[in-house]
Design an enzyme around this catalytic site. Structure first.
Site, mmCIF file in Angstrom:
data_model
loop_
_atom_site.group_PDB
_atom_site.id
_atom_site.type_symbol
_atom_site.label_atom_id
_atom_site.label_comp_id
_atom_site.label_asym_id
_atom_site.label_seq_id
_atom_site.Cartn_x
_atom_site.Cartn_y
_atom_site.Cartn_z
ATOM 1 N N ASN A 1 0.781 -0.995 -0.158
ATOM 2 C CA ASN A 1 -0.178 0.157 0.323
ATOM 3 C C ASN A 1 0.644 1.228 0.085
ATOM 4 O O ASN A 1 1.807 1.378 -0.283
ATOM 5 C CB ASN A 1 -1.000 -0.093 1.213
ATOM 6 C CG ASN A 1 -0.464 0.738 2.603
ATOM 7 O OD1 ASN A 1 0.599 1.226 3.086
ATOM 8 N ND2 ASN A 1 -0.275 -0.963 3.090
ATOM 9 N N ASP B 1 -4.424 -5.829 5.117
ATOM 10 C CA ASP B 1 -5.504 -6.416 6.027
ATOM 11 C C ASP B 1 -5.500 -8.315 5.033
ATOM 12 O O ASP B 1 -5.147 -8.669 6.031
ATOM 13 C CB ASP B 1 -6.756 -6.166 5.523
ATOM 14 C CG ASP B 1 -7.291 -5.118 6.318
ATOM 15 O OD1 ASP B 1 -6.390 -4.780 7.095
ATOM 16 O OD2 ASP B 1 -7.357 -3.407 5.584
ATOM 17 N N ASP C 1 -4.321 -9.019 13.664
ATOM 18 C CA ASP C 1 -4.234 -7.747 13.649
ATOM 19 C C ASP C 1 -3.456 -7.620 14.367
ATOM 20 O O ASP C 1 -3.193 -8.111 15.972
ATOM 21 C CB ASP C 1 -5.760 -7.156 13.986
ATOM 22 C CG ASP C 1 -5.823 -6.018 14.434
ATOM 23 O OD1 ASP C 1 -5.279 -4.836 14.701
ATOM 24 O OD2 ASP C 1 -7.226 -5.614 13.750
ATOM 25 N N LYS D 1 -10.728 -3.211 19.056
ATOM 26 C CA LYS D 1 -9.441 -3.839 19.052
ATOM 27 C C LYS D 1 -8.998 -3.854 20.236
ATOM 28 O O LYS D 1 -7.833 -4.879 20.622
ATOM 29 C CB LYS D 1 -8.549 -2.768 18.726
ATOM 30 C CG LYS D 1 -8.968 -2.688 16.818
ATOM 31 C CD LYS D 1 -7.455 -2.565 15.375
ATOM 32 C CE LYS D 1 -8.556 -2.559 14.340
ATOM 33 N NZ LYS D 1 -7.395 -2.986 13.492
HETATM 34 O O1 C5P Z 1 -8.468 -2.269 11.605
HETATM 35 P P1 C5P Z 1 -7.960 -1.206 10.283
HETATM 36 O O2 C5P Z 1 -7.579 -1.132 9.529
HETATM 37 O O3 C5P Z 1 -9.399 0.445 10.259
HETATM 38 O O4 C5P Z 1 -7.046 -0.623 11.844
HETATM 39 C C1 C5P Z 1 -5.579 0.767 12.177
HETATM 40 C C2 C5P Z 1 -5.260 0.549 13.274
HETATM 41 O O5 C5P Z 1 -4.661 -1.580 13.176
HETATM 42 C C3 C5P Z 1 -3.859 0.687 13.387
HETATM 43 O O6 C5P Z 1 -3.159 0.944 14.391
HETATM 44 C C4 C5P Z 1 -3.069 -0.392 12.645
HETATM 45 O O7 C5P Z 1 -1.511 0.070 12.324
HETATM 46 C C5 C5P Z 1 -3.463 -1.257 12.827
HETATM 47 N N1 C5P Z 1 -4.011 -2.295 12.142
HETATM 48 C C6 C5P Z 1 -2.485 -4.011 13.155
HETATM 49 N N2 C5P Z 1 -2.774 -5.266 11.968
HETATM 50 C C7 C5P Z 1 -3.535 -4.599 11.122
HETATM 51 C C8 C5P Z 1 -4.393 -4.145 11.040
HETATM 52 C C9 C5P Z 1 -4.664 -3.176 11.138
HETATM 53 O O8 C5P Z 1 -1.848 -3.206 13.747
HETATM 54 N N3 C5P Z 1 -3.665 -6.219 10.941
#
Ligand code: C5P
Length: 403
Positions: free
Chosen positions: A211, A279, A307, A344
């Site tokens: 990305n 993701d 995550d 989270k």
């Molecule tokens: O779920 P989303 O990507 O919107 O969440 C963003 C937050 O979650 C950010 O702090 C990102 O660093 C963290 N994140 C993570 N691992 C993932 C996806 C997001 O630590 N696989």
């Protein structure tokens, strides 16, 4: 350890100017970055080229240079430092500082700065003893200006007495003592973990899914935490950025590698997850390069990545006392961030408004809201460095309260 700190070094006119070359080397060895301003008088004794070569930074010489002003205005120059050091501080520059003159770049930066200032006087002994200089020094001290020296001894003019600039090692010790003071290092003794950058998810040995994350915000946060004294580990996916001073970098590629590196970096007092983690990853990356065989292109089956933020938030005994995540949102920024905070299991979400002109991937500025259980703070638009420093200060306050 003052690594990661930034000094604005103002070199005024005096034979002692040659000693600042040694000072710059010693500061750089300790991971302290140096930007210099050379006055017209200073340039009679050392060259801008020497200062530039040793500091590995541009040297600023003239307030009225249009190129300097367009690159870096004198206000920014005077503020993007943790400490301003004037060495050698001539009788003339001390008088200008006391009177508030702003007739060259050095004097203007000294008047414009909102940062602590340390002066290392150097002059003939009669000039030092003169009532005017002594009154100026007393005025400056009463305004909180820090002084180092001068020493007594043989002077370059052939006279003996007080007026020799302190030796580079003495100035260095004064700078280190200043940075070691608790007010400057609210995060001293704390351990921080920061994720930054994108992740690369392999398709085959030569291709990957990625990305557009630049890593600027995450790297700036790691730099700010280190500057406030935290022992900081930055776990970053591939970026074009250099390793921030005073930070230990663990370079990773994929989300799974990032998670493993984060777990290995525990325990930590605070974790800030600023990485744009992919993701999904390819379920079974090919061992050899996929060939274009004609016919149908290969189908990529994707599976969900771990995550990392949620995993750190649920790390049981190893959970950092403060876990901070980011949320890039285009609409209902705060509502979405609140939902993410719950989902989270983290303590704070820095909600990043990416709908406006600021806060876009790769840019230098950001408009954020700090969302926690106890409410929402709306921060004005500011640079990513300012967001980082403000966040690091808030983290310092929070950890001190949790201690
Ligand atoms: O779920 P989303 O990507 O919107 O969440 C963003 C937050 O979650 C950010 O702090 C990102 O660093 C963290 N994140 C993570 N691992 C993932 C996806 C997001 O630590 N696989």
């Amino acid at each position: 350890m003052p690594a990661g700190k930034r000094i604005l070094l103002i070199v005024a006119g005096g034979i002692a100017a040659y000693k600042v070359l040694e000072l710059i080397r010693r500061l750089r060895e300790r991971g302290i970055s140096v930007r210099s301003v050379l006055t017209r008088g200073g340039a009679e004794f050392v060259t801008a080229l020497s200062l530039q070569a040793l500091s590995e930074n541009k040297v600023y010489t003239d307030l009225f240079s249009l190129t300097d002003e367009s690159e870096m205005g004198h206000i920014r120059l005077s503020r993007e430092a943790d400490l301003v050091v004037v060495a050698p501080a001539s009788a003339d520059i001390l008088a200008k500082m006391a009177a508030g003159l702003a007739d060259d770049l050095a004097a203007t930066a000294l008047l414009a700065t909102d940062k602590p200032v340390m002066v290392a006087p150097a002059m003939n002994t009669q000039m030092w003893a003169h009532a005017a200089t002594q009154a100026n020094i007393a005025t400056l001290k009463s305004r909180g200006i820090l002084t180092i020296g001068p020493n007594a001894g043989d002077l370059a003019c052939g006279e003996v007495g007080a007026g020799r600039m302190s030796e580079p090692h003495e100035i260095l010790a004064a700078i280190e003592a200043f940075f070691a003071s608790p007010a400057q290092q609210p995060l001293a003794g704390f351990k921080a973990l920061v994720t930054s950058g994108p992740t690369h998810e392999a398709i085959d040995p030569v291709r990957y899914i990625a990305n557009r994350s630049s890593g600027k915000q995450g790297h700036a946060i790691a730099a700010a935490l280190a500057r406030l004294g935290a022992s900081t580990t930055l776990i970053s996916g591939p970026t074009r950025l250099s390793n921030p001073p005073g930070v230990s970098l663990v370079a990773v590629e994929s989300a799974r590698e990032m998670l493993t590196a984060c777990q290995a970096a525990l325990p930590a007092d605070v974790a800030v997850c600023a990485a744009a983690v992919a993701d999904w990853r390819v379920a079974s990356p090919a061992n050899g390069k996929l060939k274009k065989k004609g016919g149908k292109p290969p189908a990529l089956e994707l599976v969900e990545n771990p995550d990392i933020l949620a995993a750190l938030s649920a790390a049981g005994n190893a959970r950092p006392r403060l876990v901070v995540g980011f949320a890039a949102e285009t609409d209902q920024v705060v509502e979405n961030a609140k939902a993410k905070l719950k989902r989270k299991g983290c303590d704070w979400i820095v909600a990043n408004d990416v709908s406006s002109a600021t806060g876009t991937f790769g840019g230098d500025s950001n408009t954020v809201h700090l969302v926690s259980q106890s409410g929402v703070e709306d921060w004005p638009p500011m640079s990513k460095d300012e967001v980082a420093l403000r966040l690091a200060r808030r983290i310092g306050e929070q950890l001190a309260a949790l201690r």
